[in-house]
Design an enzyme around this catalytic site. Structure first.
Site, PDB file in Angstrom:
ATOM      1  N   TYR A 139       0.775  -1.250   0.000  1.00 15.33           N
ATOM      2  CA  TYR A 139       0.000   0.000   0.000  1.00 15.33           C
ATOM      3  C   TYR A 139       0.802   1.292   0.000  1.00 15.33           C
ATOM      4  CZ  TYR A 139      -3.979  -3.039   0.534  1.00 15.33           C
ATOM      5  OH  TYR A 139      -4.931  -3.999   0.316  1.00 15.33           O
ATOM      6  N   PHE A 416     -11.514  -3.755  13.048  1.00 16.56           N
ATOM      7  CA  PHE A 416     -12.363  -2.904  12.216  1.00 16.56           C
ATOM      8  C   PHE A 416     -12.405  -1.530  12.828  1.00 16.56           C
ATOM      9  CE2 PHE A 416     -15.042  -5.446  15.047  1.00 16.56           C
ATOM     10  CZ  PHE A 416     -15.546  -4.471  15.848  1.00 16.56           C
TER      11      PHE A 416
HETATM   12  C1  LIG Z   1      -2.724  -7.664  -3.160  1.00 16.59           C
HETATM   13  C2  LIG Z   1      -3.548  -7.789  -4.440  1.00 16.59           C
HETATM   14  C3  LIG Z   1      -4.953  -7.237  -4.190  1.00 16.59           C
HETATM   15  C4  LIG Z   1      -2.826  -6.987  -5.555  1.00 16.59           C
HETATM   16  O1  LIG Z   1      -3.656  -6.908  -6.698  1.00 16.59           O
HETATM   17  P1  LIG Z   1      -3.059  -6.657  -8.171  1.00 16.59           P
HETATM   18  O2  LIG Z   1      -4.194  -6.297  -9.058  1.00 16.59           O
HETATM   19  O3  LIG Z   1      -2.224  -7.787  -8.547  1.00 16.59           O
HETATM   20  O4  LIG Z   1      -2.156  -5.374  -7.931  1.00 16.59           O
HETATM   21  P2  LIG Z   1      -1.630  -4.404  -9.098  1.00 16.59           P
HETATM   22  O5  LIG Z   1      -1.468  -5.166 -10.354  1.00 16.59           O
HETATM   23  O6  LIG Z   1      -2.474  -3.188  -9.148  1.00 16.59           O
HETATM   24  O7  LIG Z   1      -0.207  -4.062  -8.471  1.00 16.59           O
HETATM   25  C5  LIG Z   1       0.360  -2.788  -8.503  1.00 16.59           C
HETATM   26  C6  LIG Z   1       1.797  -2.901  -8.104  1.00 16.59           C
HETATM   27  O8  LIG Z   1       1.878  -3.438  -6.778  1.00 16.59           O
HETATM   28  C7  LIG Z   1       2.706  -4.593  -6.772  1.00 16.59           C
HETATM   29  N1  LIG Z   1       2.103  -5.551  -5.857  1.00 16.59           N
HETATM   30  C8  LIG Z   1       0.794  -5.774  -5.669  1.00 16.59           C
HETATM   31  N2  LIG Z   1       0.602  -6.732  -4.757  1.00 16.59           N
HETATM   32  C9  LIG Z   1       1.814  -7.116  -4.348  1.00 16.59           C
HETATM   33  C10 LIG Z   1       2.258  -8.077  -3.423  1.00 16.59           C
HETATM   34  N3  LIG Z   1       1.389  -8.841  -2.727  1.00 16.59           N
HETATM   35  N4  LIG Z   1       3.593  -8.218  -3.255  1.00 16.59           N
HETATM   36  C11 LIG Z   1       4.458  -7.460  -3.968  1.00 16.59           C
HETATM   37  N5  LIG Z   1       4.085  -6.529  -4.873  1.00 16.59           N
HETATM   38  C12 LIG Z   1       2.774  -6.364  -5.058  1.00 16.59           C
HETATM   39  C13 LIG Z   1       2.658  -5.105  -8.209  1.00 16.59           C
HETATM   40  O9  LIG Z   1       3.770  -5.892  -8.526  1.00 16.59           O
HETATM   41  C14 LIG Z   1       2.605  -3.827  -8.993  1.00 16.59           C
HETATM   42  O10 LIG Z   1       3.904  -3.284  -9.044  1.00 16.59           O
HETATM   43  P3  LIG Z   1       4.455  -2.613 -10.396  1.00 16.59           P
HETATM   44  O11 LIG Z   1       3.504  -1.476 -10.674  1.00 16.59           O
HETATM   45  O12 LIG Z   1       5.819  -2.179 -10.016  1.00 16.59           O
HETATM   46  O13 LIG Z   1       4.373  -3.679 -11.414  1.00 16.59           O
HETATM   47  C15 LIG Z   1      -3.660  -9.259  -4.905  1.00 16.59           C
HETATM   48  O14 LIG Z   1      -2.368  -9.773  -5.081  1.00 16.59           O
HETATM   49  C16 LIG Z   1      -4.400 -10.141  -3.910  1.00 16.59           C
HETATM   50  O15 LIG Z   1      -5.622 -10.316  -4.022  1.00 16.59           O
HETATM   51  N6  LIG Z   1      -3.678 -10.775  -2.946  1.00 16.59           N
HETATM   52  C17 LIG Z   1      -4.291 -11.710  -1.978  1.00 16.59           C
HETATM   53  C18 LIG Z   1      -5.259 -11.058  -1.029  1.00 16.59           C
HETATM   54  C19 LIG Z   1      -4.589  -9.921  -0.295  1.00 16.59           C
HETATM   55  O16 LIG Z   1      -3.520 -10.056   0.294  1.00 16.59           O
HETATM   56  N7  LIG Z   1      -5.247  -8.748  -0.302  1.00 16.59           N
HETATM   57  C20 LIG Z   1      -4.783  -7.571   0.384  1.00 16.59           C
HETATM   58  C21 LIG Z   1      -5.517  -7.487   1.676  1.00 16.59           C
HETATM   59  S1  LIG Z   1      -4.978  -6.152   2.648  1.00 16.59           S
END
Ligand SMILES: CC(C)(COP(=O)(O)OP(=O)(O)OC[C@H]1O[C@@H](n2cnc3c(N)ncnc32)[C@H](O)[C@@H]1OP(=O)(O)O)[C@@H](O)C(=O)NCCC(=O)NCCS
Length: 416
Positions: A139, A416
């Site tokens: 984030y 929450f």
């Molecule tokens: C975390 C999550 C929502 C990211 O979604 P996503 O659509 O793949 O994210 P994006 O494609 O918009 O990523 C944007 C950037 O963040 C990075 N990023 C996103 N999630 C990441 C992760 N878990 N670890 C490392 N880098 C991450 C991407 O590599 C990308 O980097 P770049 O722009 O340099 O290529 C997805 O991986 C997910 O559902 N994870 C499991 C559930 C979870 O952990 N949710 C978060 C709860 S707080």
């Protein structure tokens, strides 16, 4: 509200995919599919038993989905709550259920959903946004900073002797869900209403807590709930699970010093248990200083609540500060460009004023790093040494640290 919720079409980033993703808030009749997508996103199968409480929680928030055709491939659920910051409660959104389906990851869908959400929050006048991050790498790029810390305690039973313990005259008793739901929100509010990081949860979120969905239990028991009372007055509670000889404290919420001591003593004394594990404690929990052998208490600190200043100027103006001070801050914010610029902040214990300025800056930092220091969990001096902030006027860090310092350690008490 000037924002069009109906439909925002975005061509998802890049050469990586030519897919077109549609973003919009879901309807009542899509909640089942939404819940399915969220649970799958976290690596579980959908459990119909928890659907009713989850549905109620979802419908009390705003459920944003990304669609690939008719399939939900991304979810961001936001709840309008209030966050305590020094001086009072500010409108804030809690982000929850943030997922992108494993079939669609790393195509920019989270980035698009977050950009949509920030614009939405800003239009709604929600000054702050916060969340508990599953991983700390996700984030920061969206301007969130780690604004509260937590300490996880682990203690083996032979080392639970106290050297300091107050006179405790109250009683403990088990409660079940209906009674707990009438007692716990009030106790939490009393215990935390002046604790930076306290989010005042909605009734629906408490309902979800008490529903205690099985996937949240990580193979441990359902929650046990115990209240501490003095002369019939509820003064604190603990909720916990047990697993293989371990007491896993879910929440320990004392509103008084006596309740704090009584609840810890209770946890340490449960028969057949050899270890107490209590994650998510505040950094200023006095437990170590009550124990005869504090070094035996294993402690591990990590980031907890991530905070986003959706409106930097409002966030700085609508709070109080520990001491009087004046600072010119230069803020960079590529993700929410309306925040970019210089602000002069004049504040103290009675209130603050913050307005744009063209004066030379005292401190230069990003909105995310300002969020990390905003509640006082991380000092600006530390952020500067870490290379996250730049002091342009000598003495400015000292002023900033004194202003943003908090007497109670910032803490996010509930999930929450
Ligand atoms: C975390 C999550 C929502 C990211 O979604 P996503 O659509 O793949 O994210 P994006 O494609 O918009 O990523 C944007 C950037 O963040 C990075 N990023 C996103 N999630 C990441 C992760 N878990 N670890 C490392 N880098 C991450 C991407 O590599 C990308 O980097 P770049 O722009 O340099 O290529 C997805 O991986 C997910 O559902 N994870 C499991 C559930 C979870 O952990 N949710 C978060 C709860 S707080």
């Amino acid at each position: 509200m000037g924002f069009d919720f109906e439909c925002v079409r975005v061509a998802t980033a890049t050469a990586r995919t030519s897919m077109e993703t549609r973003l919009r808030l879901v309807n009542e009749d899509e909640l089942d599919e939404y819940a399915r997508a969220v649970t799958r996103g976290f690596g579980h199968h959908f459990d119909a038993n928890i659907f009713e409480s989850y549905r109620a929680a979802i419908s009390s928030g705003r459920a944003l989905a990304a669609f690939d055709g008719s399939d939900i491939v991304g979810t961001v659920l936001s709840y309008s709550l209030e966050l305590y910051v020094p001086g009072g409660m500010l409108p804030a959104t809690l982000l929850d259920s943030v997922t992108v389906q494993p079939t669609h990851r790393r195509q920019g869908i989270l980035t698009k959903m977050t950009a949509w959400s920030m614009k939405d929050f800003h239009e709604r006048g929600e000054v702050l946004s916060c969340l508990g991050a599953s991983e700390s790498v996700i984030y920061g790029r969206f301007g969130y900073g780690p604004a509260t810390l937590q300490v996880d305690f682990t203690l083996e039973r032979p080392h639970t002797k106290f050297s300091h313990f107050p006179e405790v005259g109250g009683k403990l008793r088990f409660v079940e869900k209906p009674e707990a739901s009438s007692l716990f929100p009030g106790i939490t509010h009393r215990a935390c209403s002046e604790r930076p990081g306290y989010l005042k949860g909605s009734e629906k979120l408490w309902d979800l807590y008490f529903a205690d969905p099985e996937p949240y239990r990580e193979s441990a028991s359902a929650l046990f709930m115990v209240v501490y009372e003095e002369d019939g007055r509820p003064e604190g509670y603990v909720t916990y699970r047990v697993r293989e000889g371990r007491v896993i404290v879910h929440e320990l919420m004392p509103a008084t010093r006596e309740a704090h001591a009584a609840l810890w003593r209770y946890c340490f004394g449960i028969d057949l248990m050899h270890t107490t594990h209590a994650p998510k404690r505040p950094l200023d929990d006095p437990l170590p200083w009550m124990l005869a052998d504090p070094r035996r208490l294993r402690q591990s600190v990590r980031d907890d609540l991530w905070l986003r200043l959706v409106d930097v100027r409002e966030a700085l103006a609508r709070r109080t500060y520990s001491s009087e001070g004046r600072l010119v801050l230069e803020i960079s914010d590529a993700f929410c460009p309306w925040n970019e610029g210089r602000y002069v902040l004049e504040g103290g214990p009675d209130g603050a004023d913050c307005r744009p300025t063209s004066s030379e800056p005292d401190l230069v930092l990003s909105a995310g790093d300002l969020a990390a220091g905003y509640l006082g969990a991380i000092s600006f001096t530390n952020l500067c040494i870490a290379g996250r902030a730049e002091e342009r006027r000598k003495g400015a860090l000292e002023v900033a640290d004194a202003m943003f310092r908090s007497s109670q350690a910032p803490w996010w008490p509930n999930d929450f």
